[in-house]
Scaffold this active site. Structure first.
Site, PDB file in Angstrom:
ATOM      1  N   ARG A  46       2.662  17.662   6.593  1.00  0.00           N
ATOM      2  CA  ARG A  46       3.534  16.518   6.321  1.00  0.00           C
ATOM      3  C   ARG A  46       4.267  16.145   7.613  1.00  0.00           C
ATOM      4  O   ARG A  46       4.433  14.987   7.954  1.00  0.00           O
ATOM      5  CB  ARG A  46       4.537  16.816   5.189  1.00  0.00           C
ATOM      6  CG  ARG A  46       5.518  15.664   5.019  1.00  0.00           C
ATOM      7  CD  ARG A  46       6.346  15.652   3.733  1.00  0.00           C
ATOM      8  NE  ARG A  46       6.525  16.893   3.058  1.00  0.00           N
ATOM      9  CZ  ARG A  46       7.345  17.876   3.451  1.00  0.00           C
ATOM     10  NH1 ARG A  46       8.101  17.734   4.531  1.00  0.00           N
ATOM     11  NH2 ARG A  46       7.414  18.987   2.761  1.00  0.00           N
ATOM     12  N   TYR A  98       4.111 -11.456   3.623  1.00  0.00           N
ATOM     13  CA  TYR A  98       3.132 -10.821   2.740  1.00  0.00           C
ATOM     14  C   TYR A  98       3.817 -10.545   1.386  1.00  0.00           C
ATOM     15  O   TYR A  98       4.938 -10.029   1.357  1.00  0.00           O
ATOM     16  CB  TYR A  98       2.670  -9.521   3.402  1.00  0.00           C
ATOM     17  CG  TYR A  98       1.762  -8.688   2.551  1.00  0.00           C
ATOM     18  CD1 TYR A  98       0.437  -9.047   2.379  1.00  0.00           C
ATOM     19  CD2 TYR A  98       2.229  -7.547   1.916  1.00  0.00           C
ATOM     20  CE1 TYR A  98      -0.399  -8.286   1.584  1.00  0.00           C
ATOM     21  CE2 TYR A  98       1.398  -6.776   1.123  1.00  0.00           C
ATOM     22  CZ  TYR A  98       0.088  -7.155   0.962  1.00  0.00           C
ATOM     23  OH  TYR A  98      -0.739  -6.404   0.174  1.00  0.00           O
TER      24      TYR A  98
HETATM   25  C1  LIG Z   1      -1.544  -5.865   3.623  1.00  0.00           C
HETATM   26  C2  LIG Z   1      -0.323  -6.192   4.370  1.00  0.00           C
HETATM   27  C3  LIG Z   1       0.827  -5.395   4.241  1.00  0.00           C
HETATM   28  C4  LIG Z   1       0.901  -4.221   3.292  1.00  0.00           C
HETATM   29  O1  LIG Z   1       0.024  -3.207   3.652  1.00  0.00           O
HETATM   30  P1  LIG Z   1      -0.658  -2.186   2.616  1.00  0.00           P
HETATM   31  O2  LIG Z   1      -1.503  -1.347   3.487  1.00  0.00           O
HETATM   32  O3  LIG Z   1      -1.414  -3.002   1.619  1.00  0.00           O
HETATM   33  O4  LIG Z   1       0.465  -1.441   1.954  1.00  0.00           O
HETATM   34  C5  LIG Z   1       1.927  -5.741   5.005  1.00  0.00           C
HETATM   35  N1  LIG Z   1       1.911  -6.802   5.839  1.00  0.00           N
HETATM   36  C6  LIG Z   1       0.832  -7.585   5.967  1.00  0.00           C
HETATM   37  C7  LIG Z   1       0.874  -8.736   6.903  1.00  0.00           C
HETATM   38  C8  LIG Z   1      -0.318  -7.312   5.247  1.00  0.00           C
HETATM   39  O5  LIG Z   1      -1.384  -8.110   5.372  1.00  0.00           O
END
Ligand SMILES: *Cc1c(COP(=O)(O)O)cnc(C)c1O
Length: 382
Positions: A46, A98
């Site tokens: 971890r 996002y």
């Molecule tokens: C997909 C995405 C995230 C989140 O990432 P995950 O790996 O799905 O948790 C954050 N920011 C952007 C711009 C993304 O495209």
């Protein structure tokens, strides 16, 4: 060294014992002490694992950072960044983030007493005006998802640093091949490694790159205390993806540019959002701030019925969330990635029912173009 070279070699030198040119997958949870009171630099996975650490070194090197911390997902990485704050502190963030980041900030982070002000960060004055005495962090995505609005990173860094607060940039869409926010003054860079860094749609992960060792240390401590680590198998996959990042980004971008221009010439497409188009309102900033325009394109077909008919008709473009893999995807933000954003807020932002977002892959351009053209024709009949 150029970025193409650094992608291939970053973070790892052949190890002493065998000379293996790739970092092994250290599938181990724990590490034997040499003797009582004396470990070998590794204690428990971890806290740190050699495969994960190699990935962290590699991405830190590519982004020009001092340190990096790899997480179980992009959202876990962003959550860790919010853990640098205290209850009562505030965040200022881009208003078309996002969808999952928006949901994280509005639910979990808010519940911990850290409120977020969402602002149109494409205008530095609005960004500056949103920062108050309790703001401790600015979080930007540039370009934003799915509206492809840019924020001026260097201007945002000046706003942040005048007030002694942190600037964090989500660099998932462009990767260090096309944009290096730390060089423009950002303090932290976050990535969903799920997307371009891994690039093959076979792993979920995230990473935070810190501009200073001090911030890196704080993030390692947060990760060790919370536990949302990236496992060694995923770290291996992302490292393998990084080796081809520069060539993939070049191929993605060449296809992206060509398809954006094809869409912009179609009468049946209402608007095309792509910073590489001369008509994009921030084309100049994109040319200045970015080394490339990327391969994310949004466009509007006006109605839900047409958007649905388009998605039903594509063959090569698969209807799926996510982005940044070698395969081309199409996504309908209103019902998929941005379903968590309230309809009124979506409407205000311009994420209408007819909006579609493409993640352009590295297939042959002529195949992609033919697929889009026949799907547009099908949508025209809806
Ligand atoms: C997909 C995405 C995230 C989140 O990432 P995950 O790996 O799905 O948790 C954050 N920011 C952007 C711009 C993304 O495209």
């Amino acid at each position: 060294m150029k970025i193409e070279t650094r992608c291939v070699r970053a973070g790892y030198e052949p190890e002493e014992a065998t000379g293996a040119v790739n970092v092994p997958i250290y599938a181990t949870s724990t590490y034997a002490y040499r003797r009582f009171g004396e470990h070998r630099g590794w204690e428990y996975s971890r806290t740190a694992n050699p495969t994960r650490s190699a990935l962290e070194r590699a991405v830190a090197e590519l982004e020009g950072g001092a340190d990096a911390v790899a997480f179980a997902s992009g959202l876990a990485a962003i959550d860790a960044v919010t853990n640098l704050l205290q209850p009562g502190d505030r965040i200022v963030a881009s208003d078309n983030l996002y969808g999952g980041t928006y949901r994280l900030l509005e639910t979990i982070t808010a519940r911990h007493g850290i409120a977020t002000t969402f602002v149109d960060a494409s205008t530095s004055d609005l960004l500056s005006a949103a920062v108050t005495g309790t703001t401790r962090l600015i979080l930007l995505e540039t370009p934003t998802n799915p509206l492809m609005q840019l924020a001026d990173i260097a201007a945002a860094a000046r706003i942040a640093h005048e007030r002694g607060i942190l600037l964090v940039v989500d660099n998932t869409f462009l990767t260090p091949v096309f944009q290096r926010p730390l060089e423009l003054g950002a303090d932290l860079v976050v990535h969903s490694t799920t997307k371009y860094l891994n690039g093959h749609s076979d792993s979920v992960g995230g990473i935070v790159v810190a501009g200073t060792h001090e911030l890196g240390e704080r993030l390692h401590t947060i990760q060790n205390n919370v536990g949302a680590i990236m496992g060694p198998f995923d770290a291996y996959l992302v490292l393998r993806g990084l080796r081809t990042l520069a060539v993939r980004m070049a191929a993605h971008e060449a296809n992206g540019r060509a398809l954006a221009s094809m869409l912009a010439h179609r009468r049946d497409v209402a608007r095309v959002l792509y910073p590489g188009l001369p008509g994009h309102p921030q084309h100049d900033l994109a040319s200045r701030q970015q080394g490339g325009f990327g391969a994310m394109i949004s466009f509007d077909l006006g109605t839900l019925a047409r958007a649905r008919a388009f998605c039903d008709a594509t063959g090569i473009f698969l209807l799926a969330e996510s982005l940044g893999g070698v395969e081309s995807l199409v996504c309908h933000p209103a019902t998929m990635t941005h379903a968590a954003v309230p309809p009124a807020e979506r409407e205000r932002l311009g994420i209408g029912d007819g909006l579609l977002r493409l993640s352009v892959g590295i297939e042959a351009l002529e195949d992609l173009e033919a697929d889009l053209v026949q799907a547009l024709d099908a949508a025209g009949k809806a």
